[in-house]
Design a protein around this motif. Structure first.
Motif, short mmCIF file in Angstrom:
data_model
loop_
_atom_site.label_atom_id
_atom_site.label_comp_id
_atom_site.label_asym_id
_atom_site.label_seq_id
_atom_site.Cartn_x
_atom_site.Cartn_y
_atom_site.Cartn_z
N LYS A 1 52.33 21.13 23.35
CA LYS A 1 52.77 20.93 21.96
C LYS A 1 51.61 20.48 21.09
O LYS A 1 51.48 20.91 19.94
CB LYS A 1 53.90 19.89 21.89
CG LYS A 1 55.16 20.29 22.60
CD LYS A 1 55.98 21.22 21.78
CE LYS A 1 57.29 21.48 22.50
NZ LYS A 1 57.98 22.62 21.97
N ASP B 1 49.48 23.48 20.32
CA ASP B 1 50.13 24.28 19.28
C ASP B 1 49.97 23.64 17.91
O ASP B 1 49.72 24.34 16.91
CB ASP B 1 51.63 24.45 19.59
CG ASP B 1 51.90 25.30 20.82
OD1 ASP B 1 50.96 25.97 21.29
OD2 ASP B 1 53.04 25.27 21.32
N LEU B 2 50.10 22.33 17.84
CA LEU B 2 49.94 21.61 16.58
C LEU B 2 48.52 21.78 16.05
O LEU B 2 48.33 22.01 14.85
CB LEU B 2 50.26 20.12 16.79
CG LEU B 2 50.11 19.21 15.57
CD1 LEU B 2 51.07 19.62 14.47
CD2 LEU B 2 50.35 17.76 15.97
N VAL C 1 46.38 24.27 16.63
CA VAL C 1 46.21 25.64 16.15
C VAL C 1 46.89 25.82 14.81
O VAL C 1 46.32 26.39 13.87
CB VAL C 1 46.75 26.65 17.19
CG1 VAL C 1 46.84 28.05 16.62
CG2 VAL C 1 45.89 26.64 18.44
N SER C 2 48.09 25.31 14.68
CA SER C 2 48.85 25.43 13.43
C SER C 2 48.11 24.73 12.28
O SER C 2 48.02 25.27 11.18
CB SER C 2 50.24 24.83 13.62
OG SER C 2 50.97 24.90 12.44
N TYR C 3 47.59 23.55 12.56
CA TYR C 3 46.86 22.79 11.54
C TYR C 3 45.63 23.57 11.07
O TYR C 3 45.38 23.70 9.88
CB TYR C 3 46.45 21.42 12.08
CG TYR C 3 45.60 20.63 11.12
CD1 TYR C 3 46.17 19.99 10.03
CD2 TYR C 3 44.22 20.57 11.28
CE1 TYR C 3 45.39 19.29 9.13
CE2 TYR C 3 43.43 19.87 10.39
CZ TYR C 3 44.01 19.23 9.32
OH TYR C 3 43.24 18.55 8.43
N GLN D 1 45.02 26.84 11.33
CA GLN D 1 45.42 28.05 10.61
C GLN D 1 45.86 27.73 9.20
O GLN D 1 45.52 28.44 8.25
CB GLN D 1 46.53 28.78 11.38
CG GLN D 1 46.05 29.44 12.64
CD GLN D 1 47.18 30.03 13.46
OE1 GLN D 1 48.35 29.70 13.27
NE2 GLN D 1 46.83 30.91 14.40
N ASN D 2 46.60 26.66 9.05
CA ASN D 2 47.06 26.23 7.73
C ASN D 2 45.88 25.86 6.84
O ASN D 2 45.83 26.23 5.67
CB ASN D 2 48.03 25.05 7.88
CG ASN D 2 48.72 24.70 6.58
OD1 ASN D 2 48.89 25.54 5.71
ND2 ASN D 2 49.12 23.44 6.46
#
Length: 157
Positions: free
Chosen positions: A125, A128-129, A131-133, A135-136
């Motif tokens: 998790k 994933d967080l 990568v998301s951060y 990308q954002n």
């Protein structure tokens, strides 16, 4: 005294007695499995309790590297059915003298494995967080750059 049968699994065969599978090829040889795969042995027991005990014992032997000693083959290592059977049988009989102690050790190892699975889930998790951060962050930068280019084009027109 436990009586278990260890045989080579045949794909498509079903078993009525309590059973589990043991991987017999690769670096994870000796790893117990719930579901069969093409390269595995099947361990059949008479009771569900024996199955659980042998399953966890096999897991402990694999994690501890006791099956690894018997690996053969240079390209794809494997464990023979006799080496697997003897290792499991000897370990079980040596620990069976004090079944309470054996169950205590199985419970401790099971708790450690459960905690390890929980931590792996948390780490996944967190990845994933991350990568998301990222990308954002970059999508915001690209949006600002695109808006800046549109403003420059409007000024030139």
């Amino acid at each position: 005294m436990s009586t278990f049968e260890l045989k080579t699994h045949q794909i498509g065969r079903t078993y009525s007695n309590p059973h589990f599978f043991i991987l017999n090829k690769g670096q994870n040889s000796g790893k117990p499995l719930i579901n069969p795969c093409p390269n595995c042995f099947v361990v059949s027991t008479s009771t569900e309790e024996e199955k659980q005990t042998l399953y966890h014992l096999s897991m402990m032997l694999q994690i501890g590297g006791f099956y690894a000693y018997y690996l053969k083959g240079s390209v794809i290592p494997f464990i023979s059915i006799d080496d697997c059977r003897n290792t499991l049988k000897n370990s079980y009989t040596s620990l069976l003298n004090d079944e309470f102690e054996l169950q205590k050790h199985i419970n401790i190892v099971s708790a450690i494995c459960k905690k390890e699975a929980e931590l792996k889930k948390v780490i996944s998790k967190m990845a994933d967080l991350k990568v998301s951060y990222i990308q954002n962050l970059f999508s915001k930068k690209q949006n600002r750059a695109t808006k800046g280019n549109k403003n420059q084009i409007n000024l030139l027109a």
